[in-house]
Design a protein around this motif. Structure first.
Motif, PDB file in Angstrom:
ATOM      1  N   ALA A  12       0.857  -1.064   0.077  1.00 52.46           N
ATOM      2  CA  ALA A  12      -0.060  -0.174  -0.212  1.00 52.46           C
ATOM      3  C   ALA A  12       0.998   1.173   0.109  1.00 52.46           C
ATOM      4  O   ALA A  12       1.943   1.420   0.427  1.00 52.46           O
ATOM      5  N   CYS A  13       0.483   2.174  -0.762  1.00 50.37           N
ATOM      6  CA  CYS A  13       1.169   3.629  -0.663  1.00 50.37           C
ATOM      7  C   CYS A  13       1.199   4.103   0.581  1.00 50.37           C
ATOM      8  O   CYS A  13       0.534   4.232   1.293  1.00 50.37           O
ATOM      9  N   PRO A  14       2.682   4.511   0.993  1.00 50.70           N
ATOM     10  CA  PRO A  14       2.834   5.074   2.528  1.00 50.70           C
ATOM     11  C   PRO A  14       2.212   6.563   2.544  1.00 50.70           C
ATOM     12  O   PRO A  14       2.036   6.854   3.666  1.00 50.70           O
ATOM     13  N   VAL A  15       1.945   7.025   1.480  1.00 50.60           N
ATOM     14  CA  VAL A  15       1.467   8.451   1.642  1.00 50.60           C
ATOM     15  C   VAL A  15      -0.068   8.594   1.586  1.00 50.60           C
ATOM     16  O   VAL A  15      -0.862   9.238   2.583  1.00 50.60           O
ATOM     17  N   CYS A  16      -0.658   7.892   0.697  1.00 52.58           N
ATOM     18  CA  CYS A  16      -2.238   7.924   0.603  1.00 52.58           C
ATOM     19  C   CYS A  16      -3.069   6.610   0.867  1.00 52.58           C
ATOM     20  O   CYS A  16      -4.216   6.519   0.885  1.00 52.58           O
ATOM     21  N   ALA A  17      -2.129   5.328   1.012  1.00 52.29           N
ATOM     22  CA  ALA A  17      -2.774   4.164   1.451  1.00 52.29           C
ATOM     23  C   ALA A  17      -3.296   3.402   0.258  1.00 52.29           C
ATOM     24  O   ALA A  17      -3.940   2.385   0.325  1.00 52.29           O
ATOM     25  N   ILE A  41       5.215   2.852  -8.090  1.00 54.47           N
ATOM     26  CA  ILE A  41       4.821   4.224  -8.228  1.00 54.47           C
ATOM     27  C   ILE A  41       3.381   4.132  -8.053  1.00 54.47           C
ATOM     28  O   ILE A  41       2.600   3.758  -8.656  1.00 54.47           O
ATOM     29  N   CYS A  42       2.650   4.999  -7.004  1.00 58.20           N
ATOM     30  CA  CYS A  42       1.245   4.955  -6.584  1.00 58.20           C
ATOM     31  C   CYS A  42       0.474   5.638  -7.672  1.00 58.20           C
ATOM     32  O   CYS A  42       0.700   6.707  -8.260  1.00 58.20           O
ATOM     33  N   ALA A  43      -0.649   4.806  -8.002  1.00 60.75           N
ATOM     34  CA  ALA A  43      -1.428   5.116  -9.199  1.00 60.75           C
ATOM     35  C   ALA A  43      -2.220   6.482  -8.826  1.00 60.75           C
ATOM     36  O   ALA A  43      -2.738   7.177  -9.639  1.00 60.75           O
ATOM     37  N   ALA A  44      -2.391   6.641  -7.348  1.00 67.16           N
ATOM     38  CA  ALA A  44      -3.273   7.713  -6.955  1.00 67.16           C
ATOM     39  C   ALA A  44      -2.479   9.064  -6.525  1.00 67.16           C
ATOM     40  O   ALA A  44      -3.014  10.081  -7.135  1.00 67.16           O
ATOM     41  N   CYS A  45      -1.499   8.860  -5.881  1.00 65.01           N
ATOM     42  CA  CYS A  45      -0.700  10.210  -5.610  1.00 65.01           C
ATOM     43  C   CYS A  45       0.596  10.315  -6.157  1.00 65.01           C
ATOM     44  O   CYS A  45       1.209  11.569  -6.307  1.00 65.01           O
ATOM     45  N   GLY A  46       0.963   9.232  -7.065  1.00 62.61           N
ATOM     46  CA  GLY A  46       2.383   9.528  -7.894  1.00 62.61           C
ATOM     47  C   GLY A  46       3.576   9.385  -7.053  1.00 62.61           C
ATOM     48  O   GLY A  46       4.710   9.337  -7.661  1.00 62.61           O
ATOM     49  N   VAL A  47       3.417   9.071  -5.649  1.00 67.63           N
ATOM     50  CA  VAL A  47       4.812   8.931  -4.796  1.00 67.63           C
ATOM     51  C   VAL A  47       5.442   7.530  -5.168  1.00 67.63           C
ATOM     52  O   VAL A  47       4.784   6.601  -5.507  1.00 67.63           O
ATOM     53  N   ALA A  48       6.858   7.431  -5.049  1.00 64.79           N
ATOM     54  CA  ALA A  48       7.296   5.949  -5.501  1.00 64.79           C
ATOM     55  C   ALA A  48       7.804   5.360  -4.093  1.00 64.79           C
ATOM     56  O   ALA A  48       7.825   5.998  -3.006  1.00 64.79           O
TER      57      ALA A  48
HETATM   58 ZN    ZN Z   1      -0.165   7.243  -3.061  1.00 59.21          ZN
END
Ligand code: ZN
Length: 318
Positions: A12-17, A41-48
């Motif tokens: 899960a993305c550590p920034v937006c889950a 790379i998170c599909a929602a917020c773009g953070v790696a």
């Molecule tokens: Zn994210």
């Protein structure tokens, strides 16, 4: 550095889950253990971020990690002192207070303390915390969220810490709540959108999986700030201690097909041998191009590290 938070082996993305991600690098080696991870790379917020995230990160932080000898420590100390003089420059330090998260041996805080600031460091590594205490720097072994939830600090500094955290937004939000009105948070992290990151790819020196769990660009760090109630108020891409060395070591990684030969030697993991000799020769050859590339990347706003200043959102509303 501060405590690495409990992380489950998930993606899960550590920034937006969000749980949907694409793969940037399918195979990125850990230069210390030799294990491989992927960079997503998170599909929602773009953070790696690094995947999978080890449930226990302890084995990835051997005692020698960042355990440099006296020469490297002295060089780093001089570079830190220069940077701190810039931050500490105020007409009056009277009543001003700084919190450093992951203060290590307390070298930066000692400079602030001498300039008249009230200082507090957070450090989980007991040896480093003991060193800070010997310098007279007050240091606690806890997370920022465990400090009293009051706006107590004029300045909060996180120097090469945020990328190690499994829940960076929660930590940023905890910082935001502890800033006095008009206070500043200074975050220094590697820049995944830098020229050097693109050149180094999966063997970029400052990628460092799985110790680096999140890989920010300026855009994704700004997004994390916003989620935490902070607004980015300035950014610098100049890092004398990271850029030239990072260019050389990343180039050597690509040429030799082995990760961080010089860094491993400087940390005491490997003895001096044929590989170190070759790497040292390459380092000498690459010193000038690395310096020139560093300056060009700074001028283009594409340096390998970024130092972002944040203010509380309520302070930035006109
Ligand atoms: Zn994210």
């Amino acid at each position: 550095m501060c405590r690495i938070e409990e992380a489950s082996a998930g993606t899960a993305c550590p920034v937006c889950a969000a749980t949907s991600a694409s793969t940037l690098y399918p195979t990125a080696p850990d230069p210390i253990t030799g294990q491989t991870f992927s960079i997503q790379i998170c599909a929602a917020c773009g953070v790696a971020f690094t995947a999978p995230r080890p449930a226990d990160l302890e084995p990835y932080y051997p005692p020698r990690y960042r355990g440099y000898g006296p020469f490297v420590t002295a060089v780093l100390q001089a570079l830190y002192a220069r940077r701190v003089r810039k931050w500490a420059r105020h007409d009056s330090a009277q009543g001003r207070s700084i919190l450093e998260i992951g203060c290590g041996p307390g070298l930066m805080l000692e400079v602030f303390q001498r300039a008249g600031w009230s200082v507090l460091g957070l450090e989980r590594n007991t040896a480093a915390a003991a060193q800070a205490a010997r310098l007279g720097v007050p240091v606690r072994s806890c997370d920022v969220a465990e400090l009293p939830d009051i706006p107590a600090f004029d300045l909060i500094v996180m120097f090469n810490v945020l990328e190690h955290l499994a829940h960076p937004v929660q930590v940023l939000a905890a910082c935001a709540r502890r800033l006095k009105p008009g206070g500043e948070l200074i975050v220094n992290v590697p820049n995944l959108a830098s020229w050097q990151a693109r050149f180094g790819g999966p063997v970029w020196l400052h990628l460092d999986p799985p110790r680096h769990l999140v890989h920010f660009s300026y855009a994704t760090l700004r997004e994390a700030f916003e989620r935490a109630g902070l607004r980015a108020a300035g950014v610098s891409f100049v890092s004398f201690e990271h850029d030239p060395y990072g260019w050389s070591e990343s180039a050597i990684n690509r040429i030799m097909g082995r990760s961080n030969v010089l860094t491993r030697y400087l940390m005491g993991f490997d003895r001096f041998g044929a590989a170190t000799t070759l790497a040292a020769g390459l380092f000498a050859l690459l010193a000038l191009p690395a310096a020139l590339l560093s300056v060009a990347s700074w001028l283009a706003g594409c340096g390998a590290l970024m130092e972002v200043t944040g203010r509380r959102v309520q302070d930035t509303r006109s």
